[in-house]
Design a protein around this motif. Structure first.
Motif, PDB file in Angstrom:
ATOM      1  N   ASN A 145      -1.296   7.821   5.203  1.00  0.00           N
ATOM      2  CA  ASN A 145      -2.729   7.677   4.938  1.00  0.00           C
ATOM      3  C   ASN A 145      -3.052   6.305   4.364  1.00  0.00           C
ATOM      4  O   ASN A 145      -4.123   5.755   4.628  1.00  0.00           O
ATOM      5  CB  ASN A 145      -3.207   8.779   3.995  1.00  0.00           C
ATOM      6  CG  ASN A 145      -3.346  10.107   4.725  1.00  0.00           C
ATOM      7  OD1 ASN A 145      -3.828  10.146   5.865  1.00  0.00           O
ATOM      8  ND2 ASN A 145      -2.898  11.179   4.104  1.00  0.00           N
ATOM      9  N   ALA A 146      -2.124   5.755   3.604  1.00  0.00           N
ATOM     10  CA  ALA A 146      -2.352   4.432   3.023  1.00  0.00           C
ATOM     11  C   ALA A 146      -2.285   3.343   4.087  1.00  0.00           C
ATOM     12  O   ALA A 146      -2.910   2.297   3.961  1.00  0.00           O
ATOM     13  CB  ALA A 146      -1.324   4.155   1.929  1.00  0.00           C
ATOM     14  N   ARG A 169       0.832  -1.211   0.000  1.00  0.00           N
ATOM     15  CA  ARG A 169       0.000   0.000   0.000  1.00  0.00           C
ATOM     16  C   ARG A 169       0.864   1.257   0.000  1.00  0.00           C
ATOM     17  O   ARG A 169       0.531   2.261  -0.632  1.00  0.00           O
ATOM     18  CB  ARG A 169      -0.940  -0.010   1.209  1.00  0.00           C
ATOM     19  CG  ARG A 169      -2.175  -0.878   0.986  1.00  0.00           C
ATOM     20  CD  ARG A 169      -3.317  -0.468   1.906  1.00  0.00           C
ATOM     21  NE  ARG A 169      -2.956  -0.652   3.296  1.00  0.00           N
ATOM     22  CZ  ARG A 169      -3.085  -1.807   3.946  1.00  0.00           C
ATOM     23  NH1 ARG A 169      -3.577  -2.863   3.317  1.00  0.00           N
ATOM     24  NH2 ARG A 169      -2.736  -1.917   5.194  1.00  0.00           N
ATOM     25  N   GLY A 213       1.228  10.661   2.366  1.00  0.00           N
ATOM     26  CA  GLY A 213       0.400   9.759   1.580  1.00  0.00           C
ATOM     27  C   GLY A 213       0.579   8.315   2.017  1.00  0.00           C
ATOM     28  O   GLY A 213      -0.375   7.537   2.088  1.00  0.00           O
ATOM     29  N   ARG A 225       1.060   6.502  -6.914  1.00  0.00           N
ATOM     30  CA  ARG A 225      -0.101   7.327  -7.224  1.00  0.00           C
ATOM     31  C   ARG A 225       0.244   8.809  -7.097  1.00  0.00           C
ATOM     32  O   ARG A 225      -0.043   9.622  -7.992  1.00  0.00           O
ATOM     33  CB  ARG A 225      -1.261   6.970  -6.267  1.00  0.00           C
ATOM     34  CG  ARG A 225      -2.500   7.826  -6.457  1.00  0.00           C
ATOM     35  CD  ARG A 225      -3.634   7.438  -5.501  1.00  0.00           C
ATOM     36  NE  ARG A 225      -3.225   7.382  -4.109  1.00  0.00           N
ATOM     37  CZ  ARG A 225      -3.011   8.445  -3.335  1.00  0.00           C
ATOM     38  NH1 ARG A 225      -3.172   9.675  -3.825  1.00  0.00           N
ATOM     39  NH2 ARG A 225      -2.656   8.301  -2.074  1.00  0.00           N
ATOM     40  N   ALA A 241       0.852   4.021  -2.880  1.00  0.00           N
ATOM     41  CA  ALA A 241       0.618   5.440  -2.587  1.00  0.00           C
ATOM     42  C   ALA A 241       1.716   6.296  -3.217  1.00  0.00           C
ATOM     43  O   ALA A 241       1.440   7.355  -3.789  1.00  0.00           O
ATOM     44  CB  ALA A 241       0.566   5.664  -1.072  1.00  0.00           C
TER      45      ALA A 241
END
Length: 509
Positions: free
Chosen positions: A308-309, A194, A305, A201, A198
């Motif tokens: 948050n992931a 993840r 990020g 992304r 992230a």
RNA sequence: GCCCUCCUAGCUCAAUUGGCAGAGCAGCUGACUCUUAAUCAGCGGGUUGUAGGUUCGAGUCCUACGGGGGGCACCA
């Protein structure tokens, strides 16, 4: 060396007679395999469509215990991790990579021949279950099986159901067992993917493109580390595994790829420790017409990020070692402190005060003779400042002599436009305003080559890289992030081995 | 590379000062149609990492080797 002997019963010896208890457990399972085949069932299974993730099934609403209402029909697939038999009823725990759920198998509910199959189930077998979701008398969410599908036979016993697999060596060597027995291990590695997703992304959203540089290189550059050596037969060529991503990404900047990154494996022929694996994953990102400030913004975005992931908690407790953890607040923005300012605050010396640097270093018991003041200055930073940096904090504007390959600050040639991100003494990111002056770069390379030690004889002049720079590389910001260490930090694993699926180990036996 | 430390049944762990290698889980046989680390009765399971040594006797002490862990060193 000892010769392999027949009594080393742990290593499989095909063709040799099964001799010890280890084989007995396996033999019992092989016999069950035959019995499953005798039922006309393929013990190695086949395609099993449209099953639902256990976590998804657990999210469905099901009627309470004893309700006349039929629960939703579900279909799951997974590994049997627990089995409780009670006469003509089996309770199983079936686990997939999202979770675990209880399965009820009653003789009268499934019928005689499925019941025969269920009698042959072993811990570790992979099964498919069709059934209806409901609750047992004790209120546990349960799949009441209506149909059993055998998917794959486990011929080896899984680790003990309560303690699981704890031996750290076996967990690394047999990661497959670790993953299916220890849910926290599965969670760690899914967390790692993840974090990587992230990163990709966020970089993509900012216009960066992902590229792949060569892993095998005739000249391993971009860092000062000893490389691994390999050989290409047809070309009869010594090659090195890359030690950094940098020099090829910069070539791409020259080529006009304005924002590039690579998330890739690099290899350094160094010792192994809690924080070092010989192969590890780096992010390097380069932004044309940017500088190190642009990279600071990017770094903050990437790591936020990633958080948050994982779980979205900016205020977190990070695990430093098996018995030490500390709180860290990642709420952005993160402070940006200059190197000189931190040195004044914690070491009470400035770069120009060479006498002060030397006496301070001597005070700390550092070897002073034969070292330049700037080297001692760097050592004082490591000794006196780094341990104090709880972070996250960007340390910016390094003494230029410490970073020869970084662009100097305009109007302040003694300052290099570089930052490092520190969190509790751990260096998470390193970035520069990249040097794009080919003439200066070349002379610095030469100086570096002269200064290197005998046993580091791997380093060579990368003339092609200099040629590339001579075609004009845009001024750029460049960033490096050690993914493994970031994962250690965000996933609370104090050992790098626990965030690398297959860490390097000596060969078994 | 150096120092310390660990290695006992498939798994998790015991074993007093050097004195008969044990338990739980798993497995096997049997009982049991709502269990929760199910329970109950019975059974099997070991070259104590490997090779030497000391000793009447070694899981235990010594040496070497193998593998692991921790630390140091190395590590723009």
């Amino acid at each position: 060396m000892n010769e392999p002997r027949p009594e080393s019963s742990h290593s499989e010896q095909p063709g040799e007679p099964a001799a010890a208890s280890a084989f007995d457990l396996e033999k019992v399972r092989e016999e069950k395999l035959g019995k499953i085949q005798a039922l006309g069932i393929d013990p190695w299974g086949t395609r099993f469509d449209d099953h639902q993730a256990v976590a998804q099934v657990r999210g469905l609403t099901a009627p309470p215990s004893g309700s006349a209402e039929a629960g939703p029909a579900v279909r799951i697939a997974g590994r049997i991790t627990l089995r409780r038999t009670q006469g003509k009823v089996h309770f199983l725990q079936v686990r997939d990579w999202t979770g675990q759920i209880q399965v009820f198998i009653g003789k009268n509910q499934v019928g005689d021949s499925p019941w025969e199959l269920a009698q042959l189930f072993d811990l570790g077998d992979l099964v498919g279950i069709d059934g209806t979701l409901g609750h047992t008398k004790t209120g546990e969410l349960t799949v009441f099986a209506t149909k059993l599908t055998f998917l794959s036979k486990s011929l080896l016993p899984p680790p003990e159901k309560w303690h699981g697999l704890t031996d750290v060596e076996t967990r690394s060597r047999q990661r497959y067992v670790d993953l299916f027995t220890n849910p926290e291990s599965m969670a760690t590695f899914l967390g790692r993917t993840r974090i990587l997703a992230a990163f990709r992304r966020i970089l993509g959203e900012r216009g960066f493109v992902e590229v792949e540089g060569p892993t095998m290189q005739a000249i391993a550059g971009g860092a000062a580390a000893r490389p691994f050596i390999t050989h290409h037969n047809a070309l009869d060529l010594e090659l090195y595994l890359r030690i950094a991503l940098e020099l090829h990404l910069k070539r791409l900047l020259v080529g006009g790829m304005e924002r590039v990154f690579e998330l890739g494996r690099v290899f350094r022929n160094e010792g192994i420790s809690r924080k070092h694996n010989p192969e590890f994953t780096m992010l390097e990102a380069y932004q044309a017409y940017g500088d190190y400030h642009a990279m600071m913004d990017l770094t903050e975005a990437l790591i936020c990020g990633a958080i948050n992931a994982v779980d979205g908690e900016y205020k977190r407790t990070i695990t430093l070692s098996a018995d030490a953890s500390v709180p860290v607040d990642f709420t952005p923005p993160w402070p940006r402190r200059s190197y000189a300012e931190l040195m004044l605050e914690y070491a009470r010396v400035s770069r120009s005060d060479e006498a002060g640097i030397r006496s301070k270093a001597a005070e700390l018991g550092l070897t002073v003779e034969g070292k330049e003041a700037v080297v001692l200055f760097g050592e004082l930073f490591e000794e006196l400042v780094e341990p104090k940096l709880e972070g996250p904090v960007f340390v910016i504007d390094y003494p230029a002599e410490l970073c020869p390959l970084t662009k100097r600050k305009a109007g302040a040639p003694e300052i290099a436009e570089r930052f490092e991100l520190f969190v509790h003494g751990m260096e998470l990111a390193n970035a520069y305003t990249e040097l794009n002056d080919p003439l200066l770069q070349e002379s610095l390379f030469r100086k570096q080559l002269q200064g290197q030690r005998e046993d580091d004889s791997m380093a060579k002049m990368d003339d092609d890289f200099i040629r590339a720079l001579k075609h004009a590389m845009p001024p750029a910001g460049g960033l490096g992030v050690g993914i493994d260490r970031l994962c250690m930090l965000l996933l609370n694993r104090p050992n790098i081995r626990d965030v690398i699926l297959f860490p390097l180990l000596r060969p078994e036996v």
